[in-house]
Write a protein that holds these residues in place. Structure first.
Motif, PDB file in Angstrom:
ATOM      1  N   PHE A   1     -58.704   2.968  75.354  1.00  0.00           N
ATOM      2  CA  PHE A   1     -58.215   4.273  75.796  1.00  0.00           C
ATOM      3  C   PHE A   1     -56.792   4.509  75.297  1.00  0.00           C
ATOM      4  N   LEU A   2     -55.951   3.491  75.406  1.00  0.00           N
ATOM      5  CA  LEU A   2     -54.576   3.601  74.918  1.00  0.00           C
ATOM      6  C   LEU A   2     -54.551   3.774  73.405  1.00  0.00           C
ATOM      7  N   LEU A   3     -55.368   3.017  72.687  1.00  0.00           N
ATOM      8  CA  LEU A   3     -55.410   3.106  71.226  1.00  0.00           C
ATOM      9  C   LEU A   3     -55.825   4.503  70.774  1.00  0.00           C
ATOM     10  N   GLY A   4     -56.862   5.050  71.402  1.00  0.00           N
ATOM     11  CA  GLY A   4     -57.306   6.393  71.047  1.00  0.00           C
ATOM     12  C   GLY A   4     -56.227   7.432  71.298  1.00  0.00           C
ATOM     13  N   THR A   5     -55.451   7.234  72.358  1.00  0.00           N
ATOM     14  CA  THR A   5     -54.367   8.165  72.679  1.00  0.00           C
ATOM     15  C   THR A   5     -53.245   8.060  71.657  1.00  0.00           C
ATOM     16  N   ILE A   6     -52.895   6.848  71.272  1.00  0.00           N
ATOM     17  CA  ILE A   6     -51.827   6.648  70.281  1.00  0.00           C
ATOM     18  C   ILE A   6     -52.200   7.249  68.933  1.00  0.00           C
ATOM     19  N   LEU A   7     -53.460   7.105  68.535  1.00  0.00           N
ATOM     20  CA  LEU A   7     -53.915   7.585  67.231  1.00  0.00           C
ATOM     21  C   LEU A   7     -54.272   9.067  67.224  1.00  0.00           C
TER      22      LEU A   7
ATOM     23  N   TYR B   1     -50.903   3.480  82.491  1.00  0.00           N
ATOM     24  CA  TYR B   1     -52.238   3.470  83.082  1.00  0.00           C
ATOM     25  C   TYR B   1     -53.047   2.255  82.612  1.00  0.00           C
ATOM     26  N   ALA B   2     -52.982   1.951  81.321  1.00  0.00           N
ATOM     27  CA  ALA B   2     -53.722   0.809  80.786  1.00  0.00           C
ATOM     28  C   ALA B   2     -53.243  -0.498  81.419  1.00  0.00           C
ATOM     29  N   ALA B   3     -51.918  -0.646  81.548  1.00  0.00           N
ATOM     30  CA  ALA B   3     -51.376  -1.845  82.185  1.00  0.00           C
ATOM     31  C   ALA B   3     -51.819  -1.923  83.637  1.00  0.00           C
ATOM     32  N   GLY B   4     -51.795  -0.780  84.328  1.00  0.00           N
ATOM     33  CA  GLY B   4     -52.217  -0.752  85.718  1.00  0.00           C
ATOM     34  C   GLY B   4     -53.689  -1.051  85.895  1.00  0.00           C
ATOM     35  N   PHE B   5     -54.515  -0.584  84.956  1.00  0.00           N
ATOM     36  CA  PHE B   5     -55.955  -0.820  85.068  1.00  0.00           C
ATOM     37  C   PHE B   5     -56.275  -2.301  84.882  1.00  0.00           C
ATOM     38  N   ALA B   6     -55.628  -2.921  83.899  1.00  0.00           N
ATOM     39  CA  ALA B   6     -55.827  -4.364  83.700  1.00  0.00           C
ATOM     40  C   ALA B   6     -55.350  -5.144  84.915  1.00  0.00           C
ATOM     41  N   LEU B   7     -54.218  -4.723  85.484  1.00  0.00           N
ATOM     42  CA  LEU B   7     -53.685  -5.392  86.675  1.00  0.00           C
ATOM     43  C   LEU B   7     -54.600  -5.179  87.875  1.00  0.00           C
TER      44      LEU B   7
END
Length: 204
Positions: free
Chosen positions: A20-26, A183-189
């Motif tokens: 999700f983060l990768l798609g947002t960055i790209l 959000y990505a960090a929070g989801f993994a946590l």
């Protein structure tokens, strides 16, 4: 949940968050004329985001108590609604960019059919994570609550900024990337917190 199942859930959660983060960055240009130049890339980045959200939904379903409603169900509803929005955005806007680029990411392009995909996502995604973040904070998982709550809200605000500042505004991408990162960090946590907690503590 046994060790193998926990490992699968953790891997699914991390993969979903990272994609999700990768798609947002790209994410490429959001205005119609700029999008028309990179139509394929626009669709690909949304496909990456969609896969990430689908994996997040699977992870949330595995972390969610099955016998009663919980804050996790609110977040799951938000993720599924946002997944529908991303799929619609990634398939509809490239076509519009080819034939009517001036309509892309404007209120003039929102049809009743499109609203069925867009409005639930805009409402349920921030609401679901606000509910989950509140529940996590009350349970003592404050860092997880902050990362998920602030990340989801910041990402969501970045999307809304398209209509306030226009699709060419650089602040849209800045807010979405910052929000998606938190959000990505929070989801993994979240996955780590739930999988490491006693079974009785996972029901909140």
């Amino acid at each position: 949940m046994n060790t193998r199942s926990s490992a699968v859930t953790m891997t699914t959660a991390i993969a979903g968050a990272v994609l999700f983060l990768l798609g947002t960055i790209l994410h490429p240009a959001r205005d119609g004329h700029g999008m028309a130049v990179v139509v394929d890339r626009y669709g690909i980045t949304h496909a990456i985001q969609a896969i990430g959200l689908a994996l997040q939904a699977v992870a949330l379903a595995r972390l969610t108590p099955a016998r009663r409603l919980s804050a996790h169900h609110a977040a799951l509803a938000g993720v599924l609604a946002w997944l529908a929005l991303i799929v619609y955005d990634g398939s509809h806007n490239p076509v519009t960019a080819r034939f009517a680029p001036e309509l892309v990411h404007t209120s003039a392009d929102l049809s009743p059919g499109g609203a069925l995909f867009v409005l639930p996502g805009l409402l349920l995604f921030p609401t679901g994570y606000a509910i989950l973040a509140t529940s996590l904070a009350r349970g003592g998982a404050r860092w997880c609550a902050l990362l998920l709550g602030i990340g989801a809200l910041t990402y969501w605000l970045g999307g809304l900024l398209i209509f306030a500042a226009g699709p060419r505004s650089p602040f849209v991408q800045v807010l979405e990337v910052i929000g998606a990162g938190l959000y990505a960090a929070g989801f993994a946590l979240l996955a780590r917190t739930r999988l490491s907690a006693p079974a009785s503590g996972r029901a909140s």
